[in-house]
Design a protein around this motif. Structure first.
Motif, PDB file in Angstrom:
ATOM      1  N   ILE A  10       0.781  -1.153   0.046  1.00 14.57           N
ATOM      2  CA  ILE A  10       0.263   0.117   0.078  1.00 14.57           C
ATOM      3  C   ILE A  10       0.655   1.246   0.060  1.00 14.57           C
ATOM      4  CG2 ILE A  10      -1.869  -1.127   1.174  1.00 14.57           C
ATOM      5  CD1 ILE A  10      -1.196   0.229   3.820  1.00 14.57           C
ATOM      6  N   SER A 112      -5.111   8.227   2.839  1.00 14.07           N
ATOM      7  CA  SER A 112      -6.406   8.545   2.352  1.00 14.07           C
ATOM      8  C   SER A 112      -6.423   9.254   1.215  1.00 14.07           C
ATOM      9  CB  SER A 112      -6.814   9.503   3.648  1.00 14.07           C
ATOM     10  OG  SER A 112      -6.943   9.152   4.823  1.00 14.07           O
ATOM     11  N   LEU A 115      -6.850   6.651  -1.340  1.00  9.26           N
ATOM     12  CA  LEU A 115      -8.011   5.857  -1.440  1.00  9.26           C
ATOM     13  C   LEU A 115      -9.469   6.701  -1.814  1.00  9.26           C
ATOM     14  CD1 LEU A 115      -9.465   3.264  -0.354  1.00  9.26           C
ATOM     15  CD2 LEU A 115      -9.816   4.240   1.708  1.00  9.26           C
ATOM     16  N   SER A 138     -14.368   3.583   5.911  1.00  8.59           N
ATOM     17  CA  SER A 138     -13.029   3.261   5.361  1.00  8.59           C
ATOM     18  C   SER A 138     -12.097   4.283   5.124  1.00  8.59           C
ATOM     19  CB  SER A 138     -13.127   2.529   3.925  1.00  8.59           C
ATOM     20  OG  SER A 138     -13.949   1.198   4.133  1.00  8.59           O
ATOM     21  N   GLU A 142     -10.767   3.759   9.110  1.00 16.50           N
ATOM     22  CA  GLU A 142      -9.919   2.523   9.101  1.00 16.50           C
ATOM     23  C   GLU A 142      -8.722   2.663   8.415  1.00 16.50           C
ATOM     24  OE1 GLU A 142     -11.110  -0.003  10.116  1.00 16.50           O
ATOM     25  OE2 GLU A 142     -13.148   0.675  10.426  1.00 16.50           O
ATOM     26  N   VAL A 143      -8.331   3.864   7.662  1.00 21.04           N
ATOM     27  CA  VAL A 143      -7.023   4.174   7.216  1.00 21.04           C
ATOM     28  C   VAL A 143      -6.483   4.685   8.623  1.00 21.04           C
ATOM     29  CG1 VAL A 143      -5.698   5.699   5.984  1.00 21.04           C
ATOM     30  CG2 VAL A 143      -7.697   5.106   4.794  1.00 21.04           C
ATOM     31  N   VAL A 146      -5.587   1.499  10.453  1.00 22.43           N
ATOM     32  CA  VAL A 146      -4.397   1.027   9.747  1.00 22.43           C
ATOM     33  C   VAL A 146      -2.937   1.650  10.364  1.00 22.43           C
ATOM     34  CG1 VAL A 146      -3.159   0.173   7.503  1.00 22.43           C
ATOM     35  CG2 VAL A 146      -5.584  -0.278   7.895  1.00 22.43           C
ATOM     36  N   SER A 326      -8.739  -4.397   9.165  1.00 25.41           N
ATOM     37  CA  SER A 326      -8.976  -3.188   8.533  1.00 25.41           C
ATOM     38  C   SER A 326      -7.838  -3.057   7.365  1.00 25.41           C
ATOM     39  CB  SER A 326      -8.670  -1.984   9.464  1.00 25.41           C
ATOM     40  OG  SER A 326      -9.588  -2.102  10.601  1.00 25.41           O
ATOM     41  N   GLU A 329      -9.162  -4.901   4.470  1.00 29.37           N
ATOM     42  CA  GLU A 329     -10.172  -4.224   3.487  1.00 29.37           C
ATOM     43  C   GLU A 329      -9.457  -3.054   3.052  1.00 29.37           C
ATOM     44  OE1 GLU A 329     -13.069  -1.438   5.843  1.00 29.37           O
ATOM     45  OE2 GLU A 329     -14.350  -3.027   5.228  1.00 29.37           O
ATOM     46  N   LEU A 330      -8.563  -2.437   3.237  1.00 34.12           N
ATOM     47  CA  LEU A 330      -8.107  -1.086   2.701  1.00 34.12           C
ATOM     48  C   LEU A 330      -7.196  -1.678   1.430  1.00 34.12           C
ATOM     49  CD1 LEU A 330      -7.169   1.723   2.791  1.00 34.12           C
ATOM     50  CD2 LEU A 330      -5.375   1.241   4.275  1.00 34.12           C
ATOM     51  N   ASP A 333      -9.977  -2.368  -1.148  1.00 32.53           N
ATOM     52  CA  ASP A 333     -10.305  -1.047  -1.788  1.00 32.53           C
ATOM     53  C   ASP A 333      -9.407  -0.306  -2.685  1.00 32.53           C
ATOM     54  OD1 ASP A 333     -12.671  -1.453  -0.399  1.00 32.53           O
ATOM     55  OD2 ASP A 333     -12.728   0.039   1.035  1.00 32.53           O
TER      56      ASP A 333
END
Length: 536
Positions: A10, A112, A115, A138, A142-143, A146, A326, A329-330, A333
């Motif tokens: 990421i 962020s 995303l 998210s 959630e960011v 993480v 989390s 999921e990130l 996405d």
């Protein structure tokens, strides 16, 4: 290593380089930690037995190099050198902590942004199938989860592991048997605690993620539908709906924090118990205290440096395991960017439109549906004409408009503008011709001017163009005469400035959907307010 691989995926190239530099700083700091621990042994040895200066060739060489007058001066010089080295080691360690903290927290901003860009570049159909509250969760919650509970603890765990490993290796080199016993006790304790907490922490992390999603959805529905809830007297229902996931979220957060913190006290008991056991063993076998004093001091100082590092590893691993859902999921996405559409590339000229828009055997089917919403639609819409699409709910009126706006592409058939088929290459050029009044009103929390020039940077707003648009919409006089600051009046998402209690200005700005919601929610005309009756 699997978690590090996910974190690596990421980050962009620049962030990966910065992470590598921080890791290098961590390694250097670990070596200095080891050197600081190792320096205590000769210092205490000389302090306990000054004769070591002459019997140990390394210390003797240092004594000769410093050209000191006597043993006392040598001890003072050695102590000052140790202090300087320790302070430098602590300064470097503090710098490492600052670098880790800043890198991790700044990823909240960077990830962020990536995303949000990924979301905004998705096809319009993506937003029809997703709950925007879940997307907001998210993006905002959630960011941060993480960054704060995966990236930061992960780097702390890595730093702690490097320091712990280096100190343990040093201990084994100096005293293999004793160090082996201590390392074994630490290792077995960690394995036992990890086996006891692993599944509990993983389960709590998964439940927290679901509860957080439910919290955001229910809160958004309650706040967006406050008018209807107030009219129907159903606020308690939404309070109950919010209470269940909110309580579950808090419960799993607290249980994970407890599970993460309490075992450290067990680790401390094991550490001090092992050290005391080793000390008693040395005394029992007849070792003299003055002989083992340097070794005792060495292990005590090593434990002082080792325990915090080991605590960082243990606590951070628990945090990472809790927040892994989390992170997963990130990653899912962010992988949506493979289907992203180009954004922000407005062409220099609009697509020519002088004759007609044509729908030629157009079919459309949503990905989540098993049936076609639009079937074999063929119609021509001449330029400079007015057309109404009329039909029952679900007939496809809104879908036709979305296809016409270029927000979605036909499943089969084609849409043409003056004979030119609309596709991904010319959709932006076509949209430059369009003006659109949505079925649901959206107002940004900004000035009237910014809302009229929606999406234009404040410094680039053409005030004359804004005024012309307001005049054409028959709202200019209302803005000038009724609003306290004219075009600079701040209006919120519910536009309180436009909700006057009387007068045609209020009536003319009530959406038709509001009247329909009033009609559908009222069982008896007697319950209508005088204002609603006037509108009807």
């Amino acid at each position: 290593m699997a978690v590090l691989g996910k974190l690596y995926s990421i980050l962009d190239a620049r962030e990966r380089l910065r992470a590598a530099m921080i890791f290098s700083l961590m390694v250097i700091s670990a070596f200095l930690e080891v050197a600081g621990v190792a320096s205590i042994l000769p210092f205490i040895g000389v302090l306990a037995n000054p004769e070591v200066i002459h019997t140990n060739h390394i210390i003797s060489a240092a004594y000769q190099t410093l050209h000191v007058k006597d043993t006392r001066a040598f001890l003072i010089a050695l102590g000052v050198m140790m202090l300087v080295f320790l302070l430098f080691s602590l300064a470097l360690r503090a710098l490492t902590v600052v670098a880790i903290q800043r890198f991790s927290v700044m990823r909240i901003h960077a990830i962020s942004m990536r995303l949000l860009k990924t979301y905004m570049s998705q096809p319009y159909e993506f937003f029809l199938e997703k709950n925007t509250s879940s997307l907001s969760k998210s993006l905002l919650s959630e960011v941060q989860e993480v960054a704060g509970n995966v990236m930061l603890p992960g780097m702390r765990a890595l730093a702690g592991a490097v320091v712990s490993t280096a100190i343990i290796v040093l201990l084994i080199v100096v005293e293999p048997a004793t160090s082996g016993v201590l390392a074994g006790s630490f290792g077995l304790s960690y394995i036992a605690i990890d086996a006891f907490t692993r599944q509990r922490v993983k389960y709590s992390g998964e439940r927290r993620l679901k509860a957080n999603d439910a919290r955001f959805v229910v809160a958004a529905e309650a706040l967006q539908g406050i008018k209807e809830l107030r009219l129907l007297g159903r606020e308690d229902e939404y309070l109950s709906r919010f209470g269940a996931p909110s309580k579950a979220y808090a419960h799993h957060q607290s249980m994970t924090m407890i599970t993460r913190e309490l075992p450290f006290y067990f680790i401390q008991a094991v550490a001090f118990g092992s050290m005391l056991g080793v000390l008693l063993y040395w005394i029992a076998r007849g070792d003299r205290v003055d002989e083992i004093l340097p070794l005792i001091s060495f292990f005590a100082f090593a434990g002082y440096r080792l325990l915090p590092a080991f605590q960082d590893v243990f606590r951070s691993v628990g945090q990472v395991r809790f927040a892994l859902p989390s992170l997963d999921e990130l990653i899912r996405d962010l992988s949506l960017k493979q289907n992203s559409l180009p954004i922000g590339n407005r062409p220099a000229q609009s697509l020519p439109f002088r004759d007609k828009i044509g729908f030629e055997d157009v079919d459309f089917q949503y990905k989540s549906s098993n049936t076609k919403t639009i079937k074999n639609l063929s119609v021509d819409i001449p330029a400079n004409s007015t057309v109404a699409f009329v039909g029952q709910t679900g007939a496809g009126k809104s879908t036709i408009v979305d296809l016409l706006l270029g927000l979605m592409m036909a499943t089969s058939g084609r849409i043409t503008v003056d004979g030119v088929p609309l596709d991904m290459r010319n959709t932006r050029a076509w949209q430059m011709n369009l003006g659109y009044v949505p079925q649901q009103i959206f107002l940004a929390d900004s000035t009237v001017s910014a809302n009229i020039a929606f999406g234009v940077p404040p410094a680039e707003i053409d005030n004359e163009a804004v005024k012309r648009a307001a005049i054409q919409a028959h709202i200019h006089d209302f803005i000038i005469s009724e609003l306290p600051n004219g075009y600079d009046t701040i209006i919120g998402e519910r536009a309180p400035a436009f909700r006057a209690d009387s007068g045609s200005a209020w009536v003319s700005h009530v959406p038709c959907t509001e009247i329909l919601r009033w009609l559908s929610s009222m069982r008896q005309p007697a319950r209508w307010t005088p204002r609603q009756k006037r509108l009807l």
